[in-house]
Design a protein around this motif. Structure first.
Motif, PDB file in Angstrom:
ATOM      1  N   ILE A  40       0.846  -1.202   0.000  1.00  0.00           N
ATOM      2  CA  ILE A  40       0.000   0.000   0.000  1.00  0.00           C
ATOM      3  C   ILE A  40       0.879   1.248   0.000  1.00  0.00           C
ATOM      4  CG2 ILE A  40      -1.655   1.339   1.380  1.00  0.00           C
ATOM      5  CD1 ILE A  40      -2.945  -1.112   0.079  1.00  0.00           C
ATOM      6  N   TYR A  44       1.056   4.206  -2.768  1.00  0.00           N
ATOM      7  CA  TYR A  44       0.497   5.495  -2.342  1.00  0.00           C
ATOM      8  C   TYR A  44       1.516   6.635  -2.348  1.00  0.00           C
ATOM      9  CZ  TYR A  44      -1.869   8.984   0.520  1.00  0.00           C
ATOM     10  OH  TYR A  44      -2.436  10.143   0.979  1.00  0.00           O
ATOM     11  N   MET A  63      -4.548   7.992   4.261  1.00  0.00           N
ATOM     12  CA  MET A  63      -3.981   6.698   4.633  1.00  0.00           C
ATOM     13  C   MET A  63      -4.792   6.038   5.745  1.00  0.00           C
ATOM     14  SD  MET A  63      -1.935   4.326   3.904  1.00  0.00           S
ATOM     15  CE  MET A  63      -0.780   5.050   2.759  1.00  0.00           C
ATOM     16  N   ILE A  66      -7.597   4.418   4.009  1.00  0.00           N
ATOM     17  CA  ILE A  66      -7.108   3.213   3.322  1.00  0.00           C
ATOM     18  C   ILE A  66      -6.985   2.067   4.308  1.00  0.00           C
ATOM     19  CG2 ILE A  66      -5.121   2.223   2.112  1.00  0.00           C
ATOM     20  CD1 ILE A  66      -4.743   5.089   0.855  1.00  0.00           C
ATOM     21  N   TYR A  87      -4.582  -0.150  -3.395  1.00  0.00           N
ATOM     22  CA  TYR A  87      -4.613   1.316  -3.422  1.00  0.00           C
ATOM     23  C   TYR A  87      -4.969   1.819  -4.819  1.00  0.00           C
ATOM     24  CZ  TYR A  87      -3.357   6.109  -3.925  1.00  0.00           C
ATOM     25  OH  TYR A  87      -3.422   7.440  -4.245  1.00  0.00           O
ATOM     26  N   THR A  88      -4.304   1.324  -5.835  1.00  0.00           N
ATOM     27  CA  THR A  88      -4.562   1.778  -7.199  1.00  0.00           C
ATOM     28  C   THR A  88      -5.995   1.471  -7.605  1.00  0.00           C
ATOM     29  OG1 THR A  88      -2.230   1.470  -7.740  1.00  0.00           O
ATOM     30  CG2 THR A  88      -3.763   1.640  -9.600  1.00  0.00           C
ATOM     31  N   ARG A  91      -8.218   4.057  -5.774  1.00  0.00           N
ATOM     32  CA  ARG A  91      -8.027   5.394  -6.344  1.00  0.00           C
ATOM     33  C   ARG A  91      -8.682   5.511  -7.720  1.00  0.00           C
ATOM     34  NH1 ARG A  91      -2.305   6.332  -8.032  1.00  0.00           N
ATOM     35  NH2 ARG A  91      -3.159   5.236  -9.797  1.00  0.00           N
ATOM     36  N   TYR A  96      -7.943  10.397  -6.809  1.00  0.00           N
ATOM     37  CA  TYR A  96      -7.317  10.660  -5.514  1.00  0.00           C
ATOM     38  C   TYR A  96      -8.138  11.631  -4.672  1.00  0.00           C
ATOM     39  CZ  TYR A  96      -3.880  11.943  -2.004  1.00  0.00           C
ATOM     40  OH  TYR A  96      -3.240  12.174  -0.804  1.00  0.00           O
ATOM     41  N   TYR A 157      -2.301   4.358   9.022  1.00  0.00           N
ATOM     42  CA  TYR A 157      -2.808   3.118   8.428  1.00  0.00           C
ATOM     43  C   TYR A 157      -3.205   2.138   9.531  1.00  0.00           C
ATOM     44  CZ  TYR A 157      -2.585  -1.357   5.866  1.00  0.00           C
ATOM     45  OH  TYR A 157      -2.849  -2.604   5.333  1.00  0.00           O
TER      46      TYR A 157
END
Length: 176
Positions: A40, A44, A63, A66, A87-88, A91, A96, A157
């Protein structure tokens, strides 16, 4: 014994989140989700650093969202989540700038009141973390600044994970 910067961040966030009843005591241990941290963070970091100069609390706070999303996925769709660049993938849903809305609405499935409450809590955590980071007097653009930023992200996180596990009813109990 001197506390490390990351432990200072951890303790501040933990004490705040305990005071608003958002985390369990003791903090949960969820190795599957913790193992996702490096993946992650690597995905990120480019976005986070780019946004930090103008929007530091967003860069930090995202974060935490996330972490909450990963904990939710661990509980619901972990077999799928293990295979993806999480993450991708998150997003790409709304970009974002709207990552927080996507996570609150589509991943955590919160109603409007819950979304607002969570936004306030994450905002407070991000502000506290940014304030602590700024008071370290670290020269911007240095390796030390980068490392401190990553340590902040790591604790946000983990606290996001802890918050979500509590929200899903996981109870941590000390073993005697």
């Amino acid at each position: 014994m001197e506390q490390t910067f990351e432990n200072i961040i951890r303790q501040d966030l933990y004490q705040y989140l305990l005071s608003v009843d958002e985390v369990s005591e003791p903090l949960p241990n969820c190795p599957d989700v913790e193992e996702k941290w490096e993946e992650i963070a690597n995905a990120y970091i480019t976005d986070g650093i780019r946004e930090f100069a103008n929007y530091p609390t967003v860069s930090l706070g995202w974060m935490m969202y996330i972490g909450m999303a990963i904990a939710k996925m661990w509980d619901t769709v972990w077999e799928v989540a293990k295979q993806q660049d999480l993450y991708t993938c998150m997003r790409s849903k709304r970009g974002y700038d709207n990552l927080d809305d996507y996570i609150r609405q589509d991943v955590l499935l919160l109603n409007a009141t819950e979304q607002s409450q969570l936004e306030q809590i994450v905002g407070e955590c991000a502000s506290r973390t940014y304030n602590t980071l700024r008071h370290q007097n670290i020269e911007p653009g240095t390796r030390e600044a980068f490392d401190a930023y990553v340590q902040c992200l790591h604790q946000l996180y983990l606290m996001g994970v802890a918050m979500q596990l509590k929200r899903m009813g996981y109870k941590m109990t000390k073993i005697q």
